[in-house]
Design a protein around this motif. Structure first.
Motif, short mmCIF file in Angstrom:
data_model
loop_
_atom_site.label_atom_id
_atom_site.label_comp_id
_atom_site.label_asym_id
_atom_site.label_seq_id
_atom_site.Cartn_x
_atom_site.Cartn_y
_atom_site.Cartn_z
N LEU B 211 -3.88 -9.12 13.62
CA LEU B 211 -3.76 -9.96 12.44
C LEU B 211 -3.25 -11.45 12.57
CD1 LEU B 211 -2.69 -6.62 11.41
CD2 LEU B 211 -2.72 -8.04 9.19
N ASN B 212 -2.55 -11.62 13.63
CA ASN B 212 -2.46 -12.90 13.95
C ASN B 212 -3.54 -13.86 14.18
OD1 ASN B 212 0.50 -12.93 14.13
ND2 ASN B 212 0.54 -12.00 15.98
N PRO B 234 -6.63 -14.34 -0.70
CA PRO B 234 -6.53 -15.53 0.10
C PRO B 234 -5.46 -15.18 1.35
CG PRO B 234 -6.11 -16.27 -2.08
CD PRO B 234 -6.17 -14.66 -2.00
N ALA B 235 -5.97 -15.57 2.42
CA ALA B 235 -5.11 -15.24 3.96
C ALA B 235 -3.54 -15.58 3.51
CB ALA B 235 -5.83 -15.98 4.94
N ASP B 236 -3.23 -16.58 3.02
CA ASP B 236 -1.94 -17.16 3.13
C ASP B 236 -1.10 -15.99 1.88
OD1 ASP B 236 -2.36 -18.89 4.57
OD2 ASP B 236 -2.59 -20.60 3.23
N ALA B 237 -1.84 -15.92 0.90
CA ALA B 237 -1.11 -14.99 -0.03
C ALA B 237 -0.75 -13.70 0.53
CB ALA B 237 -1.93 -15.04 -1.39
N VAL B 238 -1.88 -13.30 1.05
CA VAL B 238 -1.77 -11.90 1.64
C VAL B 238 -0.76 -11.61 2.72
CG1 VAL B 238 -3.02 -9.74 2.79
CG2 VAL B 238 -3.94 -11.20 1.07
N PHE B 239 -0.67 -12.61 3.50
CA PHE B 239 0.12 -12.70 4.58
C PHE B 239 1.76 -13.02 4.47
CE2 PHE B 239 -3.63 -12.65 7.43
CZ PHE B 239 -3.26 -11.72 8.27
N ASP B 240 1.60 -13.81 3.26
CA ASP B 240 3.09 -14.26 3.05
C ASP B 240 3.70 -13.52 1.64
OD1 ASP B 240 3.04 -16.19 4.80
OD2 ASP B 240 2.27 -17.99 3.26
N ARG B 241 2.74 -12.86 0.79
CA ARG B 241 3.19 -12.14 -0.08
C ARG B 241 2.46 -10.87 -0.48
NH1 ARG B 241 2.52 -17.09 -1.75
NH2 ARG B 241 0.74 -16.75 -2.76
N PRO B 242 2.72 -10.10 0.57
CA PRO B 242 1.63 -8.67 0.98
C PRO B 242 2.15 -7.85 -0.38
CG PRO B 242 3.19 -8.54 2.32
CD PRO B 242 3.42 -10.18 2.14
N ALA B 243 1.09 -7.33 -1.31
CA ALA B 243 1.66 -6.57 -2.35
C ALA B 243 1.34 -5.18 -2.41
CB ALA B 243 0.62 -7.10 -3.67
N HIS B 244 0.59 -4.78 -1.41
CA HIS B 244 0.37 -3.18 -1.13
C HIS B 244 1.41 -2.76 0.19
CE1 HIS B 244 -1.43 0.58 -0.31
NE2 HIS B 244 -2.11 0.33 -1.48
N TYR B 246 0.93 -0.62 2.28
CA TYR B 246 0.33 -0.52 3.66
C TYR B 246 0.09 -1.94 4.09
CZ TYR B 246 -3.08 0.24 7.13
OH TYR B 246 -3.76 0.21 8.26
N THR B 247 -0.25 -2.87 3.57
CA THR B 247 -0.33 -4.25 4.21
C THR B 247 1.06 -4.66 4.75
OG1 THR B 247 -1.78 -4.82 2.43
CG2 THR B 247 -1.20 -6.60 3.65
N ARG B 248 2.18 -4.31 4.03
CA ARG B 248 3.32 -4.63 4.52
C ARG B 248 3.80 -4.05 5.86
NH1 ARG B 248 4.87 -5.09 -1.09
NH2 ARG B 248 6.02 -3.02 -1.26
N ALA B 249 3.49 -2.89 5.74
CA ALA B 249 3.57 -1.98 7.13
C ALA B 249 3.04 -2.65 8.38
CB ALA B 249 3.26 -0.40 6.94
N LEU B 250 1.80 -2.98 7.94
CA LEU B 250 0.72 -3.64 8.67
C LEU B 250 1.37 -4.91 9.52
CD1 LEU B 250 -1.94 -2.38 9.85
CD2 LEU B 250 -3.05 -3.68 8.04
N LEU B 251 1.78 -5.58 8.49
CA LEU B 251 2.22 -6.86 9.16
C LEU B 251 3.68 -6.78 9.62
CD1 LEU B 251 1.59 -9.08 5.65
CD2 LEU B 251 0.67 -9.30 8.12
N ALA B 252 4.56 -5.68 9.31
CA ALA B 252 5.93 -5.53 9.98
C ALA B 252 5.32 -4.99 11.40
CB ALA B 252 6.53 -4.38 9.24
N ALA B 253 4.29 -4.35 11.59
CA ALA B 253 4.23 -3.58 12.99
C ALA B 253 3.65 -4.64 13.93
CB ALA B 253 3.22 -2.45 12.92
N ILE B 254 3.17 -5.91 13.55
CA ILE B 254 2.54 -6.71 14.82
C ILE B 254 3.53 -7.35 15.24
CG2 ILE B 254 1.26 -8.87 14.99
CD1 ILE B 254 1.09 -8.98 11.98
N PRO B 255 3.71 -7.03 16.69
CA PRO B 255 4.68 -7.66 17.60
C PRO B 255 4.53 -9.21 17.45
CG PRO B 255 3.27 -6.50 18.94
CD PRO B 255 2.69 -6.54 17.61
N GLY B 262 13.99 -8.45 11.14
CA GLY B 262 15.02 -7.66 10.59
C GLY B 262 14.58 -6.18 10.57
N GLU B 263 14.87 -5.49 9.70
CA GLU B 263 14.63 -4.03 9.62
C GLU B 263 13.23 -3.75 9.49
OE1 GLU B 263 15.36 -0.39 10.27
OE2 GLU B 263 16.63 -1.89 10.69
N ARG B 264 12.55 -2.94 10.53
CA ARG B 264 11.23 -2.90 10.44
C ARG B 264 10.67 -2.04 9.36
NH1 ARG B 264 7.58 -3.10 14.65
NH2 ARG B 264 9.26 -3.08 16.14
#
Lengths: 319, 318
Positions: B211-212, B234-244, B246-255, B262-264
């Motif tokens: 995702l990076n 839009p990429a910025d919206a999805v990365f900065d304000r993920p609404a789903h 699953y997307t949030r989990a995906l973003l949290a998992a990127i090292p 914080g808490e993953r």
């Protein structure tokens, strides 16, 4: 307490095209319960080093000098029988591609039992129970049934868990994980690394994590060693390495890694490529790619400076 | 602006014994001319099946693929190669070592699609075109006589890009084009891709689970989970304000370097089976940290949560 120490290790491969000097003067140590990351580009010698530590180098490899000590025992001169007793029991390895590393025609439960029978002195019945227990510990759902499955019946993430169960079956003191999550999804990667981290903490197991992913190393390691063309160019506690890298290559490596808040135009590529490791090489193998190179770099042997007690840099002109 | 590619309710099902595997399930999206769209999701989510339908090497079960307002989904895959549309959708494959014929020189690798899809050529015009492409991707012309094993990873990636651009496609599908490259080379190839898109006005569909990298290169992002698009925007919206979630989990998992998250958000459990999935249960239910009874009673549809930003979750936007 030092568990493993690699002292001035040099290793070369004899090939028809000449002698490839894959490792030169590698010095590292690892304490009990510590997680050390080894990062670098492909061809930098990360895997060669881990294979040498395990004593499973390619037949073409020749140790040119140095020592590898595990709890005081020199692994390079120890008799084969001692090493056989050690590997799988005291030190274990997770390989890059679990599907290739697992035996494709043996159920995964049996493969774990094999290790237990060889090293733990259990009876067959005990080994069977323990194998299922290990599968459960790496959070494979329905471990009873999964123990009878073959590797091809499992997903990549599952196979990697089986590899971890196999490696941890005898509660080793040292685990070498060579790119354990390359090719897996980020979500699976996070789960696998959480698992390794939890198990390491529970039993104070030391881990060497080999990866080309700086982000992964940053998140999971206590200390990081950066390798370039067979040299360890910098070793430092993780936070120090990223906030104040002292080797020019480390700085470049960090600057070229995509990360949040950094635009494409800000990523700085690293000029040049790894040098050919055959033939004559200058004392600093990064010199040809380095922006700070001057006469001092070629003058003497590569210095190893302790810029701080825990922070070593192999550079004549550190940042 | 009229979309270059318009995909509507596209599905692909595979028979598994007496059951059916829903690899891609009613997926709709569009790509504008010159736009770079990222497609992310874990392995097994249907990314590859979707890509194989778009490149027309696999026939869809249902739905339409409109390219420049012409329906191309109904042309059987076996015949698509013979149409003039073949040149317009090209692909850059994941591993340049596996996807380049080891017995072709770099010249022949780049020339092959030109000979098949463009022309007629004379020796001189073909050589001129191959050299032009090599220069465009920054491959030294002297290296054109080399075989893949004599090229570095970065050079092979450049060959892969040059041969896909040869037939002047309007849509380039890139399947993890930098996954096999070292970070030191990755930055160069990503910049090259970004420059080429601006220079040639070609659209990108960029498939990746890094995702990076997607964030660096793409205007818009589609997130797939078990055959369905669960979030797009839009990429910025999805990365900065993920609404789903699953997307949030995906973003949290990127090292990532230097950023304390914080808490993953940890995902537990295995994904649901894509074989005969229940049409009334959210596909993420069971793995989702916020599952509630209604998630098992009604499958959430994509709904707007912001400007051009949609998510398929009952809780999106709350």
């Amino acid at each position: 307490m030092t568990l493993l120490s690699v002292e001035n290790l040099s290793l070369a491969f004899r090939t028809r095209a000449g002698t490839v000097r894959a490792l030169e003067g590698v010095t590292l140590d690892l304490a009990k319960g510590e997680t050390l990351g080894i990062v670098g580009e492909s061809g930098s010698g990360k895997s060669v080093l881990s294979f040498a530590i395990m004593g499973i180098s390619d037949p073409a490899a020749r140790i040119a000098g140095g020592a590898v000590r595990f709890e005081g025992l020199d692994l390079l001169t120890a008799p084969a029988r001692d090493l056989d007793a050690l590997r799988g029991a005291e030190m274990a390895m997770i390989f890059q591609n679990p599907r290739v590393a697992l035996n494709p025609i043996r159920p995964v439960g049996k493969q774990i039992e094999d290790v237990l029978l060889r090293h733990a002195g259990l009876t067959r019945a005990e080994a069977r129970v323990k194998a299922v227990e290990m599968l459960a510990r790496v959070r494979i759902p329905d471990p009873e049934r999964r123990a009878k499955a073959y590797p091809f019946e499992m997903s990549g993430g599952m196979c990697q868990r089986v590899m971890i169960a196999l490696a941890l079956a005898c509660a080793p003191k040292l685990l070498i994980a060579d790119e354990p999550t390359t090719g897996l999804d980020v979500t699976t990667q996070a789960a696998i690394m959480d698992l390794v981290g939890d198990l390491a903490r529970e039993s104070r197991m030391a881990v060497i994590l080999i990866t080309h992913d700086l982000g992964l190393a940053a998140e999971r390691c206590d200390r990081i060693a950066v390798m370039h063309a067979g040299h360890v160019v910098e070793v430092a506690p993780t936070a120090d390495l990223f906030t104040a890298p002292r080797h020019p290559y480390t700085r470049r490596l960090i600057a070229t890694t995509p990360r949040p808040g950094v635009a494409l135009a800000d990523l700085e590529p690293i000029p040049g490529s790894l040098p050919d490791l055959r033939g004559d090489l200058p004392p600093c193998r990064y010199a040809a790619r380095c922006e700070r190179v001057d006469a001092a770099c070629g003058a003497g042997p590569l210095p190893r400076l302790a810029v701080r007690p825990n922070h070593l840099v192999a550079c004549a002109r550190p940042l | 602006m009229r979309p270059l590619l318009d995909v509507l309710d596209l599905s692909r099902r595979f028979p598994v014994g007496k059951q059916t595997l829903h690899a891609v399930d009613r997926v709709s999206f569009s790509i504008a001319p010159g736009e770079a769209v990222g497609l992310v999701g874990e392995s097994g989510c249907g990314k590859s099946t979707l890509v194989r339908m778009l490149t027309r090497v696999l026939d869809p079960s249902d739905g339409s693929i409109r390219f420049e307002e012409r329906e191309i989904g109904y042309v059987p895959a076996a015949r698509f190669t013979g149409t003039s549309d073949r040149a317009l959708v090209q692909m850059v494959f994941q591993d340049p070592t596996d996807s380049l014929n080891p017995r072709f020189t770099a010249f022949d690798l780049i020339a092959d699609p030109l000979r098949r899809l463009k022309g007629p050529w004379t020796r001189a015009t073909l050589t001129a075109r191959v050299e032009e492409l090599a220069r465009m991707v920054g491959l030294p012309v002297e290296l054109l006589g080399r075989f893949p094993h004599q090229l570095s990873g970065g050079q092979k990636a450049r060959v892969g890009i040059a041969r896909a651009l040869g037939p002047e496609p309007k849509l380039l599908i890139l399947d993890e084009p930098t996954a096999a490259l070292d970070v030191s080379v990755q930055a160069v190839v990503l910049r090259l891709l970004d420059d080429l898109r601006r220079q040639l006005g070609v659209s990108y569909l960029f498939v990746s689970h890094d995702l990076n990298v997607v964030r660096l290169l793409c205007d818009r992002v589609l997130v797939m989970y078990l055959g369905r698009i669960v979030e797009s925007g839009p990429a910025d919206a999805v990365f900065d304000r993920p609404a789903h979630p699953y997307t949030r989990a995906l973003l949290a998992a990127i090292p990532s370097l230097g950023e304390d998250k914080g808490e993953r958000l940890r995902l537990t459990g295995e994904p649901r089976s894509p074989i005969d999935p229940s049409p009334t249960v959210c596909r993420f239910h069971g793995r989702c940290p916020m599952g509630e009874p209604r998630c098992a009673e009604a499958m959430p549809a994509l709904r707007p949560v912001g400007d051009g930003h949609e998510a398929a979750c009952h809780f999106a936007g709350d």
